[in-house]
Design an enzyme around this catalytic site. Structure first.
Site, mmCIF file in Angstrom:
data_model
loop_
_atom_site.group_PDB
_atom_site.id
_atom_site.type_symbol
_atom_site.label_atom_id
_atom_site.label_comp_id
_atom_site.label_asym_id
_atom_site.label_seq_id
_atom_site.Cartn_x
_atom_site.Cartn_y
_atom_site.Cartn_z
ATOM 1 N N LYS A 1 1.130 -0.949 -0.333
ATOM 2 C CA LYS A 1 0.343 -0.102 -0.161
ATOM 3 C C LYS A 1 1.000 1.576 0.284
ATOM 4 C CE LYS A 1 -3.848 -1.456 1.852
ATOM 5 N NZ LYS A 1 -4.430 -3.345 2.232
ATOM 6 N N GLU B 1 -10.292 6.991 3.842
ATOM 7 C CA GLU B 1 -10.769 6.169 5.301
ATOM 8 C C GLU B 1 -10.006 4.817 5.597
ATOM 9 O OE1 GLU B 1 -11.306 5.702 1.759
ATOM 10 O OE2 GLU B 1 -10.692 3.226 1.672
ATOM 11 N N SER C 1 1.906 -9.498 -0.561
ATOM 12 C CA SER C 1 0.929 -8.322 -0.669
ATOM 13 C C SER C 1 1.595 -7.435 0.467
ATOM 14 C CB SER C 1 -0.033 -8.326 -0.690
ATOM 15 O OG SER C 1 -0.459 -8.993 -0.507
#
Ligand SMILES: *Cc1c(COP(=O)(O)O)cnc(C)c1O
Length: 402
Positions: A94, A116, A381
């Site tokens: 991310k 969010e 990931s």
């Protein structure tokens, strides 16, 4: 730095085939256009691109290595290669798009980035980027999630972000999105809404995809160096779909490379509310400003979703994935909670790598699926530190942990 951010899709209105677009109030439409224009300018500017490239190398630790998992390969009779996004600063992929978005916010003269967060992973990555670049950061989070994900809430606060509770409805991710949108509409001039996956209205599915493409671009070169050829298969988990599209993008034109996206089958694929297998069980619909496959109730509202991996429980999916499913370029399949947890322990004990439960879905599929053979590249990931308490509490006994 070379501009590698050029792709055929989406079209100018943000469509991948019939999916994507921008289903938002008039007032937001103008803001999205402003972001699109700023982004189009930024990716032609070598200052912006080299700043991002420098952060990737010096701050995130890119390129992330590819590791040949020898013991897994021997046991399962296939070549298992891991793209190690778990080794990035903050422990997942991310950070790749958060830095891109935060740099864009700065360039646009914004003072604050907002978002969010569900489990808190996107919130932590964005709070990190905000601290680094000297931006304020507001993270909207459901009250239920705030109680559940305490360590990430503390991380965000240590990093200087404000965590703002969403206290209506079910008090989880959907309500956090509502609250963040409302706050954004009130002040779109000094703030930028930094969406956490390849979802939301145009240009976010495109922009977040482009930032994550660094994974695939690196992997393509690394696999060629390591094995002298491209992998036979690539496997990634799909929540919103950012890590998957990030690695797939560099291989879309290599028709011989089979691509596999793995959605969570949760506790039961046949019961609504017990899984988050959007493409397996959903149908096209509009939510959060874009059209895509969507898990929906009979009256078209987002269905409740569930997965053991909180990063995967979203009732829609990035529009490019819907497109790639329809044209059959990517094979989408599902893995259950139990299968993911089994893979979580398997890679921990055979390779000494504790994966995020999200990533464990991709690992499970790569190890189990009968249609996979040859060399398989898995996008790992993220790392599993965030998940260890939960795993031990719920599955410890089964796996011999007192
Ligand atoms: C958030 C997250 C995901 C799911 O998000 P995508 O946008 O589908 O990539 C997957 N793995 C990890 C480690 C995450 O933190």
């Amino acid at each position: 730095m070379e501009n590698t951010f050029t792709h055929a899709l989406p079209n100018k209105s943000g469509y991948f085939g019939e999916y994507g677009g921008s289903y938002i109030p008039e007032q937001l439409q103008a803001i999205m256009q402003e972001i699109t224009d700023a982004y189009d300018e930024a990716i032609l500017d070598s200052t912006y691109l080299s700043e991002l490239a420098d952060l990737y190398s010096g701050y995130v630790g890119r390129p992330s290595p590819i590791f040949y998992a020898k013991r897994l390969s021997q046991k399962y009779g296939r070549g298992i290669y891991l793209k190690r996004e778990d080794l990035n600063h903050t422990g997942a992929h991310k950070i790749n798009h958060c830095l891109g978005e935060a740099l864009l916010a700065k360039r646009m003269g914004k003072k604050k980035i907002i978002a969010e967060t569900g489990a808190g992973q996107h919130g932590v990555a964005l709070a990190t980027a905000a601290a680094l670049l000297g931006l304020e950061c507001d993270i909207y989070m459901g009250e239920v999630d705030i109680a559940k994900e305490y360590p990430n809430v503390i991380r965000m606060k240590i990093l200087g972000a404000r965590v703002i509770p969403a206290s209506h409805g079910r008090k989880t991710l959907k309500e956090a999105v509502d609250a963040a949108f409302e706050a954004y509409l009130k002040d779109p001039v000094t703030q930028l809404y930094a969406i956490g996956s390849v979802v939301g209205p145009h240009p976010f599915p495109r922009m977040v995809r482009d930032f994550q493409t660094v994974i695939g671009n690196e992997a393509r070169e690394q696999m060629a160096e390591l094995t002298g050829q491209l992998p036979d298969h690539i496997v990634a988990c799909v929540g919103g779909g950012s890590n998957a599209i990030g690695i797939f993008s560099a291989f879309l034109n290599d028709i011989k490379v089979e691509l596999h996206g793995v959605e969570p089958a949760g506790r039961s694929l046949t019961e609504p509310g017990e899984h988050a297998a959007t493409m397996a069980k959903g149908k096209p619909g509009v939510m959060h400003g874009f059209k895509s496959y969507m898990l929906q109730t009979e009256d078209g509202e987002p269905q409740d979703v569930y997965s053991v991996a909180s990063g995967l429980d979203y009732p829609s999916v990035g529009p490019q994935h819907s497109y790639l499913k329809d044209i059959e370029r990517v094979n989408y399949d599902t893995i259950s909670d139990e299968e993911a947890i089994e893979a979580f322990f398997e890679i921990s004990r055979l390779e000494g790598i504790i994966p995020a439960i999200e990533s464990a879905h991709a690992i499970a599929y790569a190890l189990k699926s009968k249609r996979l053979r040859g060399n398989i590249l898995i996008n790992l990931s993220g790392r599993g530190d965030k998940d260890i308490d939960f795993v031990v509490e719920n599955y410890g006994e089964k796996y011999g942990i007192e």
